[in-house]
Design a protein around this motif. Structure first.
Motif, PDB file in Angstrom:
ATOM      1  N   ARG A 136       1.308  31.419  21.400  1.00  0.00           N
ATOM      2  CA  ARG A 136       0.196  32.259  21.848  1.00  0.00           C
ATOM      3  C   ARG A 136      -0.792  31.493  22.725  1.00  0.00           C
ATOM      4  O   ARG A 136      -1.844  32.015  23.078  1.00  0.00           O
ATOM      5  N   GLU A 137      -0.449  30.246  23.077  1.00  0.00           N
ATOM      6  CA  GLU A 137      -1.247  29.390  23.968  1.00  0.00           C
ATOM      7  C   GLU A 137      -2.577  28.958  23.340  1.00  0.00           C
ATOM      8  O   GLU A 137      -3.539  28.665  24.055  1.00  0.00           O
ATOM      9  N   VAL A 138      -2.626  28.902  22.015  1.00  0.00           N
ATOM     10  CA  VAL A 138      -3.834  28.420  21.332  1.00  0.00           C
ATOM     11  C   VAL A 138      -3.767  26.899  21.258  1.00  0.00           C
ATOM     12  O   VAL A 138      -2.783  26.341  20.774  1.00  0.00           O
ATOM     13  N   SER A 139      -4.803  26.232  21.746  1.00  0.00           N
ATOM     14  CA  SER A 139      -4.804  24.769  21.797  1.00  0.00           C
ATOM     15  C   SER A 139      -5.131  24.163  20.435  1.00  0.00           C
ATOM     16  O   SER A 139      -5.672  24.825  19.553  1.00  0.00           O
ATOM     17  N   LEU A 176     -10.872  36.506  21.251  1.00  0.00           N
ATOM     18  CA  LEU A 176     -12.040  35.629  21.170  1.00  0.00           C
ATOM     19  C   LEU A 176     -11.655  34.159  21.358  1.00  0.00           C
ATOM     20  O   LEU A 176     -12.269  33.442  22.154  1.00  0.00           O
ATOM     21  N   VAL A 177     -10.643  33.718  20.635  1.00  0.00           N
ATOM     22  CA  VAL A 177     -10.240  32.303  20.702  1.00  0.00           C
ATOM     23  C   VAL A 177      -9.860  31.908  22.125  1.00  0.00           C
ATOM     24  O   VAL A 177     -10.291  30.865  22.640  1.00  0.00           O
ATOM     25  N   LEU A 178      -9.097  32.754  22.791  1.00  0.00           N
ATOM     26  CA  LEU A 178      -8.653  32.409  24.145  1.00  0.00           C
ATOM     27  C   LEU A 178      -9.766  32.586  25.171  1.00  0.00           C
ATOM     28  O   LEU A 178      -9.810  31.876  26.178  1.00  0.00           O
ATOM     29  N   ALA A 179     -10.699  33.521  24.926  1.00  0.00           N
ATOM     30  CA  ALA A 179     -11.859  33.635  25.820  1.00  0.00           C
ATOM     31  C   ALA A 179     -12.705  32.365  25.744  1.00  0.00           C
ATOM     32  O   ALA A 179     -13.167  31.850  26.774  1.00  0.00           O
ATOM     33  N   HIS A 180     -12.929  31.846  24.542  1.00  0.00           N
ATOM     34  CA  HIS A 180     -13.654  30.578  24.396  1.00  0.00           C
ATOM     35  C   HIS A 180     -12.891  29.454  25.095  1.00  0.00           C
ATOM     36  O   HIS A 180     -13.499  28.606  25.756  1.00  0.00           O
ATOM     37  N   GLN A 181     -11.561  29.451  24.959  1.00  0.00           N
ATOM     38  CA  GLN A 181     -10.741  28.436  25.637  1.00  0.00           C
ATOM     39  C   GLN A 181     -10.923  28.498  27.148  1.00  0.00           C
ATOM     40  O   GLN A 181     -10.879  27.482  27.837  1.00  0.00           O
ATOM     41  N   ALA A 182     -11.130  29.720  27.665  1.00  0.00           N
ATOM     42  CA  ALA A 182     -11.278  29.913  29.113  1.00  0.00           C
ATOM     43  C   ALA A 182     -12.691  29.624  29.591  1.00  0.00           C
ATOM     44  O   ALA A 182     -12.982  29.759  30.782  1.00  0.00           O
ATOM     45  N   GLY A 183     -13.578  29.223  28.677  1.00  0.00           N
ATOM     46  CA  GLY A 183     -14.935  28.846  29.079  1.00  0.00           C
ATOM     47  C   GLY A 183     -16.013  29.837  28.705  1.00  0.00           C
ATOM     48  O   GLY A 183     -17.201  29.573  28.921  1.00  0.00           O
ATOM     49  N   PRO A 242      -7.851  40.725  26.844  1.00  0.00           N
ATOM     50  CA  PRO A 242      -8.370  39.448  27.356  1.00  0.00           C
ATOM     51  C   PRO A 242      -7.460  38.259  27.061  1.00  0.00           C
ATOM     52  O   PRO A 242      -7.306  37.358  27.896  1.00  0.00           O
ATOM     53  N   ALA A 243      -6.808  38.245  25.874  1.00  0.00           N
ATOM     54  CA  ALA A 243      -5.907  37.140  25.534  1.00  0.00           C
ATOM     55  C   ALA A 243      -4.732  37.087  26.518  1.00  0.00           C
ATOM     56  O   ALA A 243      -4.352  36.005  26.980  1.00  0.00           O
ATOM     57  N   ASP A 244      -4.157  38.251  26.846  1.00  0.00           N
ATOM     58  CA  ASP A 244      -3.053  38.302  27.812  1.00  0.00           C
ATOM     59  C   ASP A 244      -3.480  37.713  29.148  1.00  0.00           C
ATOM     60  O   ASP A 244      -2.734  36.970  29.792  1.00  0.00           O
ATOM     61  N   MET A 245      -4.685  38.063  29.581  1.00  0.00           N
ATOM     62  CA  MET A 245      -5.165  37.613  30.887  1.00  0.00           C
ATOM     63  C   MET A 245      -5.368  36.109  30.915  1.00  0.00           C
ATOM     64  O   MET A 245      -5.015  35.441  31.896  1.00  0.00           O
ATOM     65  N   VAL A 246      -5.892  35.549  29.826  1.00  0.00           N
ATOM     66  CA  VAL A 246      -6.112  34.097  29.780  1.00  0.00           C
ATOM     67  C   VAL A 246      -4.785  33.357  29.793  1.00  0.00           C
ATOM     68  O   VAL A 246      -4.638  32.340  30.470  1.00  0.00           O
TER      69      VAL A 246
END
Length: 282
Positions: A6-9, A133-140, A206-210
Motif C-alpha cells: 500500500r506504499e506505507v513507509s 490520512l497516512v499517505l496524505a501526511h506522507q505526501a507532505g 487520496p491514497a490512490d492519488m498519492v
C-alpha cells in the motif's frame, strides 16, 4: 508486506503506530487474562465481545491491520482494524465500539498530530479513511485529519475551527463521498467556515492519488473549489436535462447558501448560482 504494497513507509508505520491483530478468536483475551485483567474490564474497553449465543468472549480485532485512534492529547482511546482478506463478506473496517473513553463524534483521527500543522498552514485537509490520512501526511499534508467512516459532527467542526476556519474536503469521488461532502459542508458553513472541495478523479481516493503520484493530490488541493461550485458541477454532470438541473440546484444547493451567516458571502454565492443557471438575482 501488506503495508509496503500500500506504499506505507517505515516512518509512517512508526509515526502512526500501525500494528497487527493476529488471526484467532481469543489471542488478546487470553493475553489480557494472563496479565490479570478481568472479563468485565476487557468488555468495558471495547476490545472483547460476548457471543450472542452462549457466554463465551472473543476478540473484536482478528487478522487486521490496526490503527490506534487517539484523543486530542495523543492518548489511545480506540482502534480501527482494516482486513487484509479478500473475502467480500468481511467488513473492510471494524472499529472499536463507543466506550467510556471513546465517543466517535468527539474524536478526529490524526487530530493530535495534525493540530500544530493546521494552525501553521491555516487550513485543515479532511479525508475519509486511515490510509488516505497516512499517505496524505506522507505526501507532505501534515494538516490532514480523517473522519474514519463516521459523519463529521458539530464538535469535530468546532475542534477544527479553533485552529483555522478554512477547510478543504478531499473525500472519495463516489456517491457516498458526495453525500459526506454535503453533510460536512452544511455543518461548517453554518459556523461561518470557509469550505472548499478538492475535486478527485472518479473512482480515486487520496491514497490512490498519492501512490500514483503525490503531485496529483497536491494539484487537487491547490485547485480546490468552493463547495457551492463543486455541487453545481456534480449536478450539471448528472442531471438528465436543464429543468432537472435547476430543480436539483433549488433542492440541493440553495439550502447551503441559506445557511451561510455572512450576507456578503451569501450574495457572492447567489451570483455564482445565478450565472450557472443563466438567470438574474433580484
Amino acid at each position: 508486506a501488506y503495508l509496503k504494497k500500500r506504499e506505507v513507509s517505515e516512518q509512517s508505520i512508526a509515526k502512526w503506530r500501525i500494528g497487527y491483530a493476529p488471526d484467532g478468536w481469543r489471542n488478546l483475551k487470553e493475553y489480557l487474562a494472563q496479565k490479570g485483567f478481568s472479563d468485565a474490564l476487557m468488555l468495558r474497553s471495547g476490545l472483547i465481545k460476548r457471543a450472542t449465543e452462549g457466554n463465551s468472549l472473543y476478540d473484536v480485532f482478528r487478522n487486521r491491520v490496526l490503527f490506534p485512534i487517539c484523543d486530542s492529547a495523543g492518548r489511545v482511546v480506540a482502534f480501527s482494524g482494516r482486513t487484509m482478506a479478500s473475502d467480500p463478506a468481511l467488513p473492510k473496517y471494524v472499529n472499536s465500539p463507543e466506550t467510556e473513553l471513546y465517543e466517535k463524534s468527539r474524536v478526529l483521527f490524526g487530530y493530535h498530530i495534525a493540530k500544530q500543522s493546521i494552525r501553521h498552514s491555516k487550513f485543515s485537509l479532511i479525508v475519509e479513511g486511515q490510509f488516505d490520512l497516512v499517505l496524505a501526511h506522507q505526501a507532505g499534508f501534515s494538516n490532514t485529519v480523517a473522519i474514519s467512516g463516521t459523519a463529521l459532527s458539530a464538535y469535530h467542526a468546532e475542534l477544527l475551527q479553533r485552529l483555522s476556519s478554512r477547510v478543504v474536503l478531499a473525500l472519495d469521488a463516489d456517491r457516498a463521498g458526495v453525500g459526506s461532502v454535503q453533510r460536512s459542508a452544511h455543518l461548517m458553513l453554518a459556523r461561518g467556515m470557509d469550505v472548499k472541495v478538492a475535486v478527485l478523479p472518479e473512482g480515486k481516493d487520496p491514497a490512490d492519488m498519492v501512490v500514483e503520484d503525490p503531485a496529483l493530490l497536491k494539484a487537487a488541493v491547490r485547485n480546490a473549489v468552493t463547495v457551492v461550485e463543486f455541487l453545481l458541477g456534480m449536478l450539471k454532470k448528472s442531471a438528465r436535462d436543464e429543468r432537472a438541473f435547476r430543480l436539483r440546484v433549488r433542492d440541493e444547493v440553495l439550502p447551503f447558501i441559506i445557511r451561510i451567516p455572512s450576507p456578503i458571502d451569501r450574495e457572492h454565492f447567489e451570483q455564482v448560482v445565478s450565472t450557472a443557471l443563466a438567470t438574474t438575482v433580484d
